[in-house]
Design an enzyme around this catalytic site. Structure first.
Site, PDB file in Angstrom:
ATOM      1  N   TYR A   1       8.661  -9.933   5.028  1.00 20.75           N
ATOM      2  CA  TYR A   1       8.711  -8.475   5.100  1.00 20.75           C
ATOM      3  C   TYR A   1       9.807  -8.065   6.067  1.00 20.75           C
ATOM      4  O   TYR A   1      10.153  -8.804   6.992  1.00 20.75           O
ATOM      5  CB  TYR A   1       7.384  -7.909   5.612  1.00 20.75           C
ATOM      6  CG  TYR A   1       6.272  -7.828   4.601  1.00 20.75           C
ATOM      7  CD1 TYR A   1       6.012  -6.657   3.893  1.00 20.75           C
ATOM      8  CD2 TYR A   1       5.457  -8.931   4.341  1.00 20.75           C
ATOM      9  CE1 TYR A   1       4.979  -6.577   2.970  1.00 20.75           C
ATOM     10  CE2 TYR A   1       4.419  -8.862   3.416  1.00 20.75           C
ATOM     11  CZ  TYR A   1       4.191  -7.673   2.741  1.00 20.75           C
ATOM     12  OH  TYR A   1       3.169  -7.600   1.819  1.00 20.75           O
TER      13      TYR A   1
ATOM     14  N   ASP B   1       0.813  -1.202   0.000  1.00 17.90           N
ATOM     15  CA  ASP B   1       0.000   0.000   0.000  1.00 17.90           C
ATOM     16  C   ASP B   1       0.851   1.258   0.000  1.00 17.90           C
ATOM     17  O   ASP B   1       2.062   1.212  -0.157  1.00 17.90           O
ATOM     18  CB  ASP B   1      -0.963  -0.007   1.192  1.00 17.90           C
ATOM     19  CG  ASP B   1      -2.349   0.503   0.789  1.00 17.90           C
ATOM     20  OD1 ASP B   1      -2.433   1.388  -0.077  1.00 17.90           O
ATOM     21  OD2 ASP B   1      -3.343   0.013   1.357  1.00 17.90           O
TER      22      ASP B   1
END
Length: 401
Positions: A172, A117
């Site tokens: 991540y 995002d």
């Protein structure tokens, strides 16, 4: 007189044979011998015939997400620029896909592995799509991309490959200034603070508690405690040794999981910071996995990076079949590291110094009520029955904010 009809028949036969040869060549290239509409379409088909046949591939992408409203393209909306807007434009300009495929991405079977995002970067994003395998394809695509978006690798994959569905896990990283771990009762100067071994050990002890399968309904939005999709499996989570950049000390947290819900990673990190700083008791971790509603703070989005995606099952099945390569990127590791040093880390460090996103967020921690219990249980359970899956628009479950 007899020669005239014979010549006409011979000419007609020659034209028919020529047409048959063209049809055969088109079929060899994987095209259907369809009747095309309109002069423009005929020209497009002619161009396609001259180009290389389309093949299913994956691209290894790295990008700095600052200034972009995420990875996923919003076709028809030019208000918010995304990474895919620049990628699709480069694919069209380089001749890898026809222009109408850029307008309708389903035509090239496009799929991103993880949606990132607004502001989130990636060092190992994978997209799958069908392209024309032109000469010097990576160089030509990169020539039409800004320097903070790079295609670092390409591999052929099976025709039915889907980068989202075939992904086993995602890794991540989260880069943050270490003063985030300083206890609330200590008055620290941000640039002077250095993380001691005892605090780092405590951070890693808390992060390791996330390993395994837990109910993470408190770490996302609009999911009730009995929603089965809130159960997620975390394979590893740890904080590495600190390092100094631009006179400020940073550390990188890494987390590998099958999939992540929206905001999940930022909330996992936010809760550990709240515990280490002395705002919340360690027992809140166990409580957060239970049915009660727990107030879990969400750490800033700056610092979150999609490091790599994993295709272990696919590699076992197809990686050594003699036709396809395993989806591993050891040869590209150096290029990935260079890109992070040039574009991702400097963006995170400079933005943190200028905008002080972590320091500003830390000042909001006293507002949270870490002792509240399940006042909203009834409403929450009602919501969970009808809640939509907010795992990102692909449904891939990546942390996307």
């Amino acid at each position: 007189m007899a020669e005239g009809p014979r010549a006409a028949v011979a000419g007609q036969t020659k034209r028919l044979n020529s047409g048959a040869e063209v049809a055969e060549r088109l079929e060899e290239n994987g095209h259907q011998n369809k009747r095309l509409k309109g002069g423009a379409d005929e020209e497009g088909a002619e161009d396609q015939g001259k180009k290389s046949p389309k093949r299913k591939i994956v691209l290894l992408m790295a990008y700095s997400g600052k200034g972009y409203h995420g990875m996923q393209r919003n076709v028809g909306s030019s208000q918010f620029k995304t990474i895919e807007d620049d990628l699709v434009s480069a694919l069209v300009q380089s001749g890898c896909i026809p222009e109408n495929h850029g307008e309708d991405m389903k035509k090239m079977s496009f799929q991103r592995c993880a949606r990132t995002d607004k502001g989130v970067s990636a060092a190992g994003q994978i997209v799958s799509l069908k392209v024309r395998l032109i000469d010097d394809i990576l160089e030509k695509i990169n020539n039409h991309l800004p320097s903070h978006i790079r295609i670092l690798g390409l591999k052929r994959v099976t025709g039915g490959f889907n980068s989202k569905n075939k992904c086993d896990a995602r890794t991540y990283s989260y880069m943050l200034p270490t003063f985030a771990f300083a206890h609330k009762d200590h008055d620290v100067q941000e640039e002077v603070y250095r993380l001691d071994k005892e605090t780092l050990d405590r951070v890693n002890k808390l992060l390791s508690c996330y390993k395994g399968t837990h109910n993470f309904h408190n770490f996302t939005s609009q999911k009730g405690p009995r929603d089965p999709s809130a159960r997620r499996y975390i394979m590893e989570m740890y904080c590495g040794e600190p390092f100094v950049r631009e006179n400020m000390e940073f550390a990188v947290i890494k987390v590998k999981g099958q999939s992540f819900m929206m905001h999940q990673i930022r909330k996992m990190i936010g809760l550990v910071i709240a515990i280490v700083k002395g705002y919340a008791a360690e027992s809140i971790l166990e409580r957060s996995w239970g049915e009660e509603k727990v107030d879990v703070p969400k750490a800033p989005g700056l610092g979150l990076v999609l490091e790599r995606v994993h295709f272990e099952k696919y590699n076992r099945r197809f990686g050594n079949d003699g036709l396809h390569e395993p989806l591993e990127w050891t040869e590209e590791e150096e290029k990935i590291a260079v890109f992070k040093e040039q574009y991702i880390y400097p963006t995170i460090i400079n933005t943190e110094r200028e905008e002080k996103s972590m320091a500003n967020w830390l000042s909001t921690l006293p507002i949270h009520d870490f002792n509240s219990s399940a006042v909203e249980m009834q409403a929450n359970n009602k919501n969970s029955k009808n809640s939509s899956d907010l795992e990102g628009s692909d449904g891939c479950g990546d942390d996307s904010d």
